[in-house]
Motif scaffolding. Structure first.
Motif, mmCIF file in Angstrom:
data_model
loop_
_atom_site.group_PDB
_atom_site.id
_atom_site.type_symbol
_atom_site.label_atom_id
_atom_site.label_comp_id
_atom_site.label_asym_id
_atom_site.label_seq_id
_atom_site.Cartn_x
_atom_site.Cartn_y
_atom_site.Cartn_z
ATOM 1 N N UNK A 1 0.841 -1.191 0.000
ATOM 2 C CA UNK A 1 0.000 0.000 0.000
ATOM 3 C C UNK A 1 0.882 1.249 0.000
ATOM 4 N N UNK A 2 0.280 2.394 -0.236
ATOM 5 C CA UNK A 2 1.013 3.659 -0.194
ATOM 6 C C UNK A 2 1.634 3.864 1.182
ATOM 7 N N UNK A 3 0.869 3.568 2.222
ATOM 8 C CA UNK A 3 1.379 3.739 3.588
ATOM 9 C C UNK A 3 2.556 2.812 3.860
ATOM 10 N N UNK A 4 2.474 1.575 3.374
ATOM 11 C CA UNK A 4 3.565 0.621 3.597
ATOM 12 C C UNK A 4 4.832 1.059 2.872
ATOM 13 N N UNK A 5 4.685 1.515 1.645
ATOM 14 C CA UNK A 5 5.867 1.998 0.913
ATOM 15 C C UNK A 5 6.437 3.246 1.571
ATOM 16 N N UNK A 6 5.567 4.131 2.034
ATOM 17 C CA UNK A 6 6.018 5.362 2.683
ATOM 18 C C UNK A 6 6.807 5.046 3.955
ATOM 19 N N UNK A 7 6.303 4.108 4.731
ATOM 20 C CA UNK A 7 6.975 3.735 5.979
ATOM 21 C C UNK A 7 8.330 3.093 5.702
ATOM 22 N N UNK A 8 8.377 2.218 4.695
ATOM 23 C CA UNK A 8 9.640 1.559 4.352
ATOM 24 C C UNK A 8 10.655 2.579 3.841
#
Length: 290
Positions: free
Chosen positions: A152-159
């Motif tokens: 997800x966008x949030x998962x990529x952003x966090x990584x």
């Protein structure tokens, strides 16, 4: 104009108003509050308009208008040449850049040195992929994140945030802002992730901003343009001339909301006056990161 500054047209603005423009790839904002000094220069228009003088630390001096004066038609004379100067990236430059591919979308173009650092600190989040698609038949490489688009966008952003923080600690990324910019293929497109603003130019992503010009009327009826001077303490383009107000457009903030916020922070322009700003267009430029 600042070293990388651009401006867009001068659409007719009503009394007590500022005109606004937006531009992409804007790497800096204007000086903050007490760091601003301003000078009013002739805008070359025969139509009187004005904006209330900013309160607080801003001071102004009038510069005599040249004669005869040239009416504005689409842009303030000389600005178009400045914009062209900012568009300095050539095809030869592009051939040397390393594409950044996120979830299958080409969203950035990086210098080789930074691409290597991104992969080295990436812990598998960002990987170097080599193929044989170069025009000269040699192998070319791209830096890829989430190639199958399963996150997800949030998962990529966090990584990505973890990697950017490592690059910050290593001294690769400087001027940290604690402000997130969207990473996308074009303005208004859904972002594939959000990243720290200080990394935007290094990643070679599209960055967006708001640029506001303010006008005042001299006692003789001529129109004058407010020009800010950046603080010598700014990490980018210190001491350069700038727009009255200019600022990066963070993720999730509409342009007008950003205009109001930046007007208050940078020029003590009250919200009721900032809301009278009128959009006049968009300017895009591409400049090598320095």
């Amino acid at each position: 104009l600042r070293s990388r500054g651009v401006d867009v047209g001068t659409a007719a603005a009503g009394p007590e108003s500022a005109t606004t423009g937006t531009d992409a790839f804007a790497p800096t904002t204007a000086s903050r509050g007490s760091q601003i000094k301003a000078a009013a220069v002739d805008a070359g228009s025969s139509t009187p308009r004005r904006i209330a003088a900013a309160a607080g630390s801003q001071t102004a001096a009038g510069i005599d208008a040249p004669s005869p004066r040239v009416p504005i038609s689409g842009h303030i004379p000389g600005f178009a040449a400045r914009i062209a100067q900012c568009n300095e990236i050539t095809e030869a430059d592009m051939a040397k850049y390393v594409p950044l591919i996120v979830a299958g979308k080409h969203v950035g173009a990086m210098q080789r040195s930074f691409a290597d650092e991104l992969v080295r600190h990436g812990d598998g989040v960002f990987t170097d992929v080599t193929d044989g698609s170069a025009n000269d038949g040699d192998a070319s490489s791209s830096v890829v994140m989430d190639p199958h688009g399963t996150q997800t966008v949030d998962e990529r952003s966090a990584a990505a945030a973890v990697v950017m923080d490592k690059l910050r600690s290593a001294g690769v990324i400087t001027g940290w802002r604690d402000e997130l910019f969207p990473v996308n293929e074009g303005y208004g497109e859904p972002p594939v992730m959000l990243v720290e603003r200080a990394a935007a130019s290094l990643l070679g992503i599209r960055a967006y901003g708001v640029h506001i010009n303010g006008y005042t009327t001299a006692p003789d009826g001529t129109q004058q343009l407010w020009v800010a001077k950046r603080s010598k303490l700014k990490p980018t383009f210190p001491g350069k001339l700038d727009h009255l107000v200019a600022g990066g457009l963070p993720a999730g903030i509409p342009p007008m909301e950003c205009v109001i916020k930046e007007c208050g922070e940078e020029a003590s322009i009250p919200p009721e006056l900032a809301r009278m700003s009128r959009p006049v267009g968009i300017i895009t430029y591409n400049a090598n990161y320095q």
